[in-house]
Design a protein around this motif. Structure first.
Motif, short mmCIF file in Angstrom:
data_model
loop_
_atom_site.label_atom_id
_atom_site.label_comp_id
_atom_site.label_asym_id
_atom_site.label_seq_id
_atom_site.Cartn_x
_atom_site.Cartn_y
_atom_site.Cartn_z
N ASN A 1 0.83 -1.20 0.00
CA ASN A 1 0.00 0.00 0.00
C ASN A 1 0.86 1.26 0.00
OD1 ASN A 1 -2.26 -1.62 0.08
ND2 ASN A 1 -2.62 -1.35 2.27
N TYR A 2 1.91 1.23 0.82
CA TYR A 2 2.81 2.38 0.91
C TYR A 2 3.45 2.66 -0.46
CZ TYR A 2 5.97 5.54 3.44
OH TYR A 2 6.63 6.64 3.91
N LEU A 3 3.94 1.62 -1.11
CA LEU A 3 4.59 1.80 -2.41
C LEU A 3 3.62 2.28 -3.47
CD1 LEU A 3 6.97 -1.31 -2.46
CD2 LEU A 3 7.62 1.08 -2.13
N ILE A 4 2.37 1.84 -3.39
CA ILE A 4 1.38 2.30 -4.37
C ILE A 4 1.09 3.79 -4.18
CG2 ILE A 4 -1.08 2.14 -4.98
CD1 ILE A 4 -0.82 -0.90 -4.66
N VAL A 5 0.93 4.24 -2.94
CA VAL A 5 0.71 5.67 -2.70
C VAL A 5 1.87 6.49 -3.27
CG1 VAL A 5 0.45 7.49 -0.98
CG2 VAL A 5 -0.68 5.29 -0.63
N TYR A 6 3.09 6.05 -3.00
CA TYR A 6 4.25 6.82 -3.42
C TYR A 6 4.48 6.73 -4.93
CZ TYR A 6 5.59 8.39 1.16
OH TYR A 6 5.58 9.05 2.37
N ASN A 7 4.13 5.62 -5.53
CA ASN A 7 4.31 5.49 -6.97
C ASN A 7 3.22 6.24 -7.73
OD1 ASN A 7 5.52 4.69 -9.35
ND2 ASN A 7 5.17 2.51 -9.06
N LEU A 8 1.97 6.14 -7.30
CA LEU A 8 0.90 6.85 -7.97
C LEU A 8 1.11 8.36 -7.91
CD1 LEU A 8 -1.80 6.88 -9.46
CD2 LEU A 8 -2.96 6.62 -7.24
N THR A 9 1.69 8.86 -6.81
CA THR A 9 1.97 10.29 -6.68
C THR A 9 3.40 10.65 -7.09
OG1 THR A 9 2.68 10.04 -4.37
CG2 THR A 9 0.34 10.51 -4.76
N ARG A 10 4.17 9.65 -7.44
CA ARG A 10 5.62 9.81 -7.71
C ARG A 10 6.28 10.73 -6.69
NH1 ARG A 10 9.94 12.18 -10.76
NH2 ARG A 10 11.42 10.51 -11.18
N ASN A 11 6.14 10.35 -5.43
CA ASN A 11 6.79 11.09 -4.34
C ASN A 11 8.19 10.54 -4.16
OD1 ASN A 11 7.56 12.53 -2.13
ND2 ASN A 11 6.00 11.73 -0.77
N THR A 12 9.17 11.18 -4.76
CA THR A 12 10.54 10.66 -4.80
C THR A 12 11.30 10.84 -3.49
OG1 THR A 12 11.30 12.74 -5.79
CG2 THR A 12 10.72 10.94 -7.29
N GLU A 13 10.66 11.42 -2.47
CA GLU A 13 11.29 11.54 -1.15
C GLU A 13 11.67 10.16 -0.59
OE1 GLU A 13 10.55 15.60 0.63
OE2 GLU A 13 12.11 14.61 -0.53
N ILE A 14 10.99 9.13 -1.06
CA ILE A 14 11.25 7.78 -0.57
C ILE A 14 12.67 7.33 -0.88
CG2 ILE A 14 10.47 6.53 -2.64
CD1 ILE A 14 9.02 4.57 -0.80
N ASN A 15 13.29 7.91 -1.89
CA ASN A 15 14.63 7.49 -2.29
C ASN A 15 15.70 7.86 -1.26
OD1 ASN A 15 14.61 6.49 -5.32
ND2 ASN A 15 13.15 8.18 -5.19
N HIS A 16 15.58 9.03 -0.64
CA HIS A 16 16.67 9.53 0.21
C HIS A 16 16.91 8.70 1.48
CE1 HIS A 16 16.97 12.99 -2.45
NE2 HIS A 16 15.64 13.06 -2.44
N PRO A 17 15.94 8.34 2.30
CA PRO A 17 14.53 8.74 2.32
C PRO A 17 14.33 9.99 3.17
CG PRO A 17 14.90 7.03 3.95
CD PRO A 17 16.24 7.29 3.31
#
Length: 396
Positions: free
Chosen positions: A243-259
């Motif tokens: 679910n977390y990955l879907i939220v971040y992928n659908l919104t392309r919230n790239t903050e997850i990379n750093h994170p």
């Protein structure tokens, strides 16, 4: 009254100019007065103040005393500031019908052209039924008789019966964030994740060592050569990861990379769960040079930069079960929930139309607010097409 006059007249004048364009002209409002009208200039030092939450026939009115300070990292540097409210002990309040608590956040959304991206992301999480997802209440904010624009009232991320409802002593909320600015923190040994204890208050070194050992046990399982066939799912809830990955992928919230602003929680004796989701100012394909909504087909992860968040979260995607759950969850969301999300955007924008208009006159010296919202909807529809194609690469 608004004290910010613009070249085309004060913001207050506009209610007479365009009354028919704003059928829902009144949203909730928070009026704050600091003692002696002192300016709020610090993220560390609270000022004493009074507040009046005006529900405008939508919610009950609430009045009381509070403390207020600035908050945020990059957002605190913007002209329009975000704030944190802390009500006195014994005076927790229910604002906008949300669970009674003492700590509240006012998000400014200064760089967001739609003034609703955080609300959209939270709504995706609600539609995925992610526990403890924040609620977003649009409000107009006035501090010391100065109208400051459209804000979002939301909950503080904390362990609390009306927030993250886990054990207040043995439960834990961790924040993975490269700002690395909490009192209790460590770098994980394998993925080099910046791990900070958000809540509860750490009682001492022994408590900290237990928190660290628990997280490092999870990390070791995910990093191990026999992943995913080593029982790691006994330590973390896979659906919460999906679910977390879907939220971040659908919104392309790239903050997850750093994170950055990435939360994970664990109740006493239980598994880890990803969430709550937070901070989407840098989502929706944002770049400092291009702004928002430029392309809808870019991947979520920066696979060429060797960042800790990228390495940690892409490892989950090597699990065939995660891939299966991801594909099925997304496909169900696309059919059942995507129309609800687009309807939510329309309803939120209509409800806030006059507030958005006033906000943009104040901060951008223009009245434009409709086109960015249309751009958001078009981008999300195209992003959903990208997601359809993305999950087709997963194992059947």
């Amino acid at each position: 009254a608004c004290t910010n006059d613009l070249s085309s007249g004060s913001v207050e004048d506009d209610i007479e100019l365009l009354p028919d364009d704003f059928p829902n002209a009144s949203i909730a409002e928070i009026v704050i007065h600091t003692d002696d009208n002192a300016p709020i200039i610090s993220k560390e030092v609270y000022l004493n103040a009074t507040y009046h939450f005006k529900g405008k026939d939508l919610y009950p009115d609430v009045k009381g005393t509070t403390e207020i300070r600035g908050r945020g990292n990059s957002t605190w540097r913007n002209p329009k500031k975000p704030y944190r409210l802390k009500l006195p002990k014994g005076e927790a309040a229910s604002l906008a019908g949300l669970g009674e608590a003492r700590n509240w956040i006012l998000l400014a959304n200064y760089q967001d052209p739609t003034l609703m991206m955080n609300a959209v992301a939270m709504q995706i999480a609600h539609l995925l039924e992610m526990p403890f997802t924040n609620h977003i209440i649009p409000v107009d904010v006035t501090i010391n008789d100065e109208y400051l624009g459209n804000y979002m009232l939301t909950e503080q991320i904390e362990i609390h019966k009306n927030r993250i409802a886990i054990d207040s002593k043995q439960g834990v909320v961790l924040e993975l964030d490269s700002y690395f600015d909490e009192d209790w923190q460590f770098r994980s040994p394998l993925f080099d994740l910046p791990v900070m204890v958000k809540d509860p208050d750490v009682t001492g070194e022994a408590h900290m060592q237990q928190i660290r050992a628990d997280f490092e046990a999870l990390e070791a399982m995910i990093f191990a050569s026999d992943f995913p066939d080593n029982g790691y799912e006994e330590l973390i809830d896979r659906q919460s990861v999906v679910n977390y990955l879907i939220v971040y992928n659908l919104t392309r919230n790239t903050e997850i990379n750093h994170p950055k602003s990435t939360f994970i929680y664990k109740d006493q004796g239980g598994k880890y769960f990803m969430g709550p989701v937070w901070d989407f100012d840098w989502g929706f394909d944002y770049s400092e040079s291009e702004g928002y909504f430029t392309r809808s087909d870019r991947g979520l992860f920066f696979t060429d930069q060797n960042l800790p968040g990228t390495n940690f979260f892409t490892t989950f995607l090597k699990d065939p079960e995660i891939q299966r759950m991801y594909r099925e969850t997304w496909q169900q969301f696309q059919i059942e929930k995507m129309p609800q999300l687009l309807a939510y955007i329309d309803a939120y924008a209509t409800h806030c139309s006059y507030s958005f208009y006033r906000n943009n006159r104040l901060w951008k010296n223009n009245s434009q607010y409709k086109q960015p919202i249309e751009d958001l909807k078009i981008w999300l529809k195209n992003r959903a097409v990208y997601m359809d194609q993305y999950v087709m690469h997963f194992q059947q």
